[in-house]
Design a protein around this motif. Structure first.
Motif, PDB file in Angstrom:
ATOM      1  N   ASP A 161       7.723   4.800  -4.216  1.00 20.99           N
ATOM      2  CA  ASP A 161       6.861   4.926  -5.387  1.00 20.99           C
ATOM      3  C   ASP A 161       5.473   4.369  -5.113  1.00 20.99           C
ATOM      4  O   ASP A 161       4.491   4.841  -5.660  1.00 20.99           O
ATOM      5  N   THR A 162       5.416   3.319  -4.306  1.00 21.26           N
ATOM      6  CA  THR A 162       4.166   2.601  -4.061  1.00 21.26           C
ATOM      7  C   THR A 162       4.115   2.158  -2.610  1.00 21.26           C
ATOM      8  O   THR A 162       5.117   1.707  -2.059  1.00 21.26           O
ATOM      9  N   PHE A 163       2.940   2.292  -2.026  1.00 24.48           N
ATOM     10  CA  PHE A 163       2.672   1.769  -0.691  1.00 24.48           C
ATOM     11  C   PHE A 163       1.609   0.697  -0.845  1.00 24.48           C
ATOM     12  O   PHE A 163       0.545   0.965  -1.410  1.00 24.48           O
ATOM     13  N   LEU A 164       1.874  -0.509  -0.368  1.00 20.04           N
ATOM     14  CA  LEU A 164       0.914  -1.604  -0.438  1.00 20.04           C
ATOM     15  C   LEU A 164       0.271  -1.792   0.926  1.00 20.04           C
ATOM     16  O   LEU A 164       0.961  -2.035   1.919  1.00 20.04           O
ATOM     17  N   LEU A 165      -1.043  -1.700   0.956  1.00 20.08           N
ATOM     18  CA  LEU A 165      -1.811  -1.934   2.179  1.00 20.08           C
ATOM     19  C   LEU A 165      -2.846  -3.010   1.857  1.00 20.08           C
ATOM     20  O   LEU A 165      -4.055  -2.764   1.831  1.00 20.08           O
ATOM     21  N   LEU A 220       2.649   9.580   4.525  1.00 20.53           N
ATOM     22  CA  LEU A 220       2.930   8.833   3.293  1.00 20.53           C
ATOM     23  C   LEU A 220       3.146   9.783   2.121  1.00 20.53           C
ATOM     24  O   LEU A 220       4.010   9.531   1.273  1.00 20.53           O
ATOM     25  N   ALA A 221       2.394  10.878   2.068  1.00 18.12           N
ATOM     26  CA  ALA A 221       2.576  11.866   0.997  1.00 18.12           C
ATOM     27  C   ALA A 221       3.973  12.484   1.080  1.00 18.12           C
ATOM     28  O   ALA A 221       4.634  12.702   0.057  1.00 18.12           O
ATOM     29  N   ARG A 222       4.436  12.755   2.284  1.00 19.80           N
ATOM     30  CA  ARG A 222       5.775  13.324   2.467  1.00 19.80           C
ATOM     31  C   ARG A 222       6.861  12.333   2.028  1.00 19.80           C
ATOM     32  O   ARG A 222       7.897  12.720   1.498  1.00 19.80           O
ATOM     33  N   ILE A 235      -0.932   4.576  -3.569  1.00 24.62           N
ATOM     34  CA  ILE A 235      -1.235   3.628  -2.504  1.00 24.62           C
ATOM     35  C   ILE A 235      -2.169   2.599  -3.118  1.00 24.62           C
ATOM     36  O   ILE A 235      -3.200   2.964  -3.688  1.00 24.62           O
ATOM     37  N   VAL A 236      -1.818   1.339  -3.021  1.00 25.16           N
ATOM     38  CA  VAL A 236      -2.674   0.244  -3.469  1.00 25.16           C
ATOM     39  C   VAL A 236      -3.096  -0.479  -2.200  1.00 25.16           C
ATOM     40  O   VAL A 236      -2.254  -0.940  -1.429  1.00 25.16           O
ATOM     41  N   GLY A 237      -4.395  -0.531  -1.968  1.00 25.05           N
ATOM     42  CA  GLY A 237      -4.842  -1.128  -0.721  1.00 25.05           C
ATOM     43  C   GLY A 237      -6.194  -1.788  -0.827  1.00 25.05           C
ATOM     44  O   GLY A 237      -6.919  -1.613  -1.813  1.00 25.05           O
ATOM     45  N   THR A 238      -6.509  -2.539   0.206  1.00 26.55           N
ATOM     46  CA  THR A 238      -7.818  -3.179   0.287  1.00 26.55           C
ATOM     47  C   THR A 238      -8.438  -2.857   1.637  1.00 26.55           C
ATOM     48  O   THR A 238      -7.747  -2.642   2.632  1.00 26.55           O
ATOM     49  N   THR A 255      -4.751  15.630   2.374  1.00 23.51           N
ATOM     50  CA  THR A 255      -3.555  14.814   2.628  1.00 23.51           C
ATOM     51  C   THR A 255      -2.635  14.710   1.415  1.00 23.51           C
ATOM     52  O   THR A 255      -1.528  14.193   1.534  1.00 23.51           O
ATOM     53  N   GLY A 256      -3.117  15.155   0.253  1.00 24.56           N
ATOM     54  CA  GLY A 256      -2.340  15.012  -0.974  1.00 24.56           C
ATOM     55  C   GLY A 256      -2.716  13.785  -1.795  1.00 24.56           C
ATOM     56  O   GLY A 256      -2.230  13.611  -2.899  1.00 24.56           O
TER      57      GLY A 256
END
Length: 155
Positions: free
Chosen positions: A36-40, A61-63, A71-74, A134-135
């Motif tokens: 559901d979420t990717f943290l970067l 990541l989209a797949r 994606i939540v990232g900094t 990339t989606g």
């Protein structure tokens, strides 16, 4: 599911209640894994590495994403760093056909040394360009000096 290349980080996640963990990279995951979420966090949008790797990683990541994923990232905008030394590094990268903020690094701790790898500092405009096809799309951004936080959503 929590994913990390650090067994110690995954141990902390399990102790804090995460039921399922996977030691490795997104390239190592089974085809049926979904997130559901990717943290970067910690400027880890830098893991996009380069224009070519960013496209592959974001598409992967989209797949792996469920509908509505984010994606939540900094990251860090290399153009907002001070000093002639930074400006020369950015210019040298461009002359070599690399993105301006593409860093070549390796980490060392006592007797441990990693292989060399790329790490990307990109402006928000560059990040938006990297998401094309990339989606993912940039949904939110908050800047504090050269550093920023973003939310990318799956379209």
């Amino acid at each position: 599911m929590g994913l990390d290349v650090s067994a110690d980080a995954l141990d902390v996640c399990r102790r804090r209640g995460l039921a399922e963990t996977f030691l490795g990279t997104v390239d190592d995951l089974p085809q049926n894994a979904r997130f559901d979420t990717f943290l970067l966090l910690g400027r880890n949008l830098g893991l996009l590495e380069s224009r070519e790797r960013a496209s592959r990683l974001l598409s992967t990541l989209a797949r792996l994403a469920r509908p509505g994923a984010r994606i939540v990232g900094t990251g860090m905008d290399p153009y907002l760093l001070d000093g002639a030394q930074h400006a020369e590094y950015l210019a040298a990268n461009l002359r070599q056909g690399r993105m301006s903020g593409q860093m070549r690094l390796r980490l060392r701790h006592r007797l441990l040394v990693t292989d060399w790898y790329d790490y990307l500092f990109a402006s928000l405009q560059e990040l938006e360009e990297l998401t094309e096809g990339t989606g993912w799309q940039l949904a939110e951004a908050e800047r504090q000096g050269a550093e920023y936080g973003v939310v990318l959503t799956l379209t």
